[in-house]
Design a protein around this motif. Structure first.
Motif, PDB file in Angstrom:
ATOM      1  N   LEU A  56      37.667  40.866  36.513  1.00  0.00           N
ATOM      2  CA  LEU A  56      37.224  39.389  35.537  1.00  0.00           C
ATOM      3  C   LEU A  56      37.708  38.259  36.583  1.00  0.00           C
ATOM      4  O   LEU A  56      38.164  38.979  37.497  1.00  0.00           O
ATOM      5  CB  LEU A  56      39.077  39.613  34.206  1.00  0.00           C
ATOM      6  CG  LEU A  56      40.287  39.359  34.565  1.00  0.00           C
ATOM      7  CD1 LEU A  56      40.298  38.365  33.873  1.00  0.00           C
ATOM      8  CD2 LEU A  56      40.297  40.614  34.295  1.00  0.00           C
ATOM      9  N   THR A  77      35.989  38.233  30.975  1.00  0.00           N
ATOM     10  CA  THR A  77      35.868  39.787  31.489  1.00  0.00           C
ATOM     11  C   THR A  77      34.345  40.228  32.044  1.00  0.00           C
ATOM     12  O   THR A  77      33.537  39.075  31.272  1.00  0.00           O
ATOM     13  CB  THR A  77      36.405  40.493  30.375  1.00  0.00           C
ATOM     14  OG1 THR A  77      35.660  40.585  29.567  1.00  0.00           O
ATOM     15  CG2 THR A  77      37.713  41.166  30.469  1.00  0.00           C
ATOM     16  N   ARG A  80      33.433  46.731  33.483  1.00  0.00           N
ATOM     17  CA  ARG A  80      35.055  47.913  33.465  1.00  0.00           C
ATOM     18  C   ARG A  80      34.379  49.023  34.602  1.00  0.00           C
ATOM     19  O   ARG A  80      32.247  49.543  33.861  1.00  0.00           O
ATOM     20  CB  ARG A  80      35.435  48.497  31.850  1.00  0.00           C
ATOM     21  CG  ARG A  80      36.037  49.319  32.368  1.00  0.00           C
ATOM     22  CD  ARG A  80      37.193  50.122  30.615  1.00  0.00           C
ATOM     23  NE  ARG A  80      37.455  50.516  30.706  1.00  0.00           N
ATOM     24  CZ  ARG A  80      39.052  50.979  30.086  1.00  0.00           C
ATOM     25  NH1 ARG A  80      39.924  49.649  29.941  1.00  0.00           N
ATOM     26  NH2 ARG A  80      39.799  52.106  30.651  1.00  0.00           N
ATOM     27  N   SER A  94      34.553  37.938  27.178  1.00  0.00           N
ATOM     28  CA  SER A  94      33.580  37.914  27.365  1.00  0.00           C
ATOM     29  C   SER A  94      33.136  36.827  27.087  1.00  0.00           C
ATOM     30  O   SER A  94      32.311  36.881  27.979  1.00  0.00           O
ATOM     31  CB  SER A  94      32.464  39.123  27.636  1.00  0.00           C
ATOM     32  OG  SER A  94      32.072  38.834  26.290  1.00  0.00           O
ATOM     33  N   ILE A 128      41.671  43.196  27.019  1.00  0.00           N
ATOM     34  CA  ILE A 128      42.950  43.040  28.525  1.00  0.00           C
ATOM     35  C   ILE A 128      44.357  42.994  28.375  1.00  0.00           C
ATOM     36  O   ILE A 128      45.251  42.486  28.936  1.00  0.00           O
ATOM     37  CB  ILE A 128      42.286  42.260  29.253  1.00  0.00           C
ATOM     38  CG1 ILE A 128      41.957  40.522  28.217  1.00  0.00           C
ATOM     39  CG2 ILE A 128      40.726  41.852  29.826  1.00  0.00           C
ATOM     40  CD1 ILE A 128      41.366  39.204  28.748  1.00  0.00           C
TER      41      ILE A 128
END
Length: 282
Positions: A56, A77, A80, A94, A128
């Motif tokens: 992130l 973010t 992943r 995000s 997160i």
């Protein structure tokens, strides 16, 4: 020597001559200060969720007016790791948001006070939360404050909601803030709702779990990209070599096939003529 009466000078009221202190202006609204702030820096960060990295960005913004200074750190973010591929994350985690996934500080100079925000409390998205990012955010804000206003007073701010439900999450939140040096005032005996504060900024403590939250420097990122480019070029070279060998093998096989066909044709031709001679056709 003449006898003159000595007159006592009239008493003056000192308090009446001193002007009254002007009342301090009210602190400026944090939304107003946030609107005056501009982005100053961004940092790539890696979180580790059971060994799986989440990448992130953090964005630091600041602004100031004649009365106030403002600091904000936000998170968004990027992706992943899922096995051998990257999964781009979606949803609120995000996106850059005004009050979610951000911690901010408003500094009021007339009163020499500091307040942490947002007013609703610092909160992180579930994707997160609980990964050490809160400690990182508070450390950045504390470092910024201690460099500039070490003698300012930290006003009581609303405790952020625990990042999960239950007593364990509440205890973790309280211990995390206590580790930064904050004191508490509670609204209930269960220590769920209340406020955190400090007498002086200089008494606060910064620091975060670097095993969970890692800053990725630009030089390290460029070095990784360079290594990947070198590995990619090496693989491309090996692939080209294999393709060349494959082409050579195909050419050799094709020639061998043509030779075998020619030999087979000659052999058949010889056998036919031999058979015809044995039968007396010539």
């Amino acid at each position: 020597m003449s006898n003159r009466s000595l007159k006592t000078p009239p008493k003056t009221d000192k308090t009446a001559s001193e002007p009254e202190a002007a009342p301090l202006p009210s602190p400026e609204d944090e939304s107003h200060l946030a609107g005056r702030s501009t982005a100053q820096a961004e940092q790539l960060i890696a979180l580790f969720d059971n060994g799986v990295p989440i990448y992130l960005f953090s964005r630091i913004s600041s602004g100031h007016s004649a009365q106030s200074d403002f600091f904000r750190i936000q998170f968004v973010t990027y992706a992943r790791a899922e096995g051998n591929r990257w999964l781009s994350l979606s949803g609120e985690a995000s996106e850059w948001m005004a009050t979610r996934n951000c911690l901010q500080v408003a500094v009021d100079h007339p009163s020499q006070t500091v307040s942490f925000g947002p007013k609703s409390g610092f909160s992180l998205s579930p994707e997160i939360a609980g990964l050490g990012l809160s400690g990182y955010a508070y450390s950045q804000a504390i470092n910024w404050l201690k460099q500039r206003y070490p003698d300012y007073r930290v006003l009581p701010s609303v405790l952020p909601a625990p990042e999960a439900e239950g007593e364990e999450a509440r205890t973790h939140r309280n211990s995390r803030l206590a580790a930064h040096g904050f004191d508490f005032e509670w609204d209930d005996s269960t220590q769920v709702h209340g406020r955190y504060y400090k007498a002086r900024v200089r008494q606060l403590i910064s620091g975060w779990d670097s095993a969970k939250v890692t800053e990725i420097s630009l030089s390290a990122l460029l070095g990784t990209m360079s290594r990947h480019d070198e590995e990619h070029a090496e693989l491309q070279q090996k692939l080209h070599g294999l393709q060349t060998q494959e082409h050579s093998l195909e050419t050799s096989l094709h020639k061998e096939k043509q030779t075998n066909l020619l030999l087979t044709g000659i052999t058949c031709f010889v056998l036919i003529f031999s058979l015809l001679g044995a039968l007396g056709f010539y």
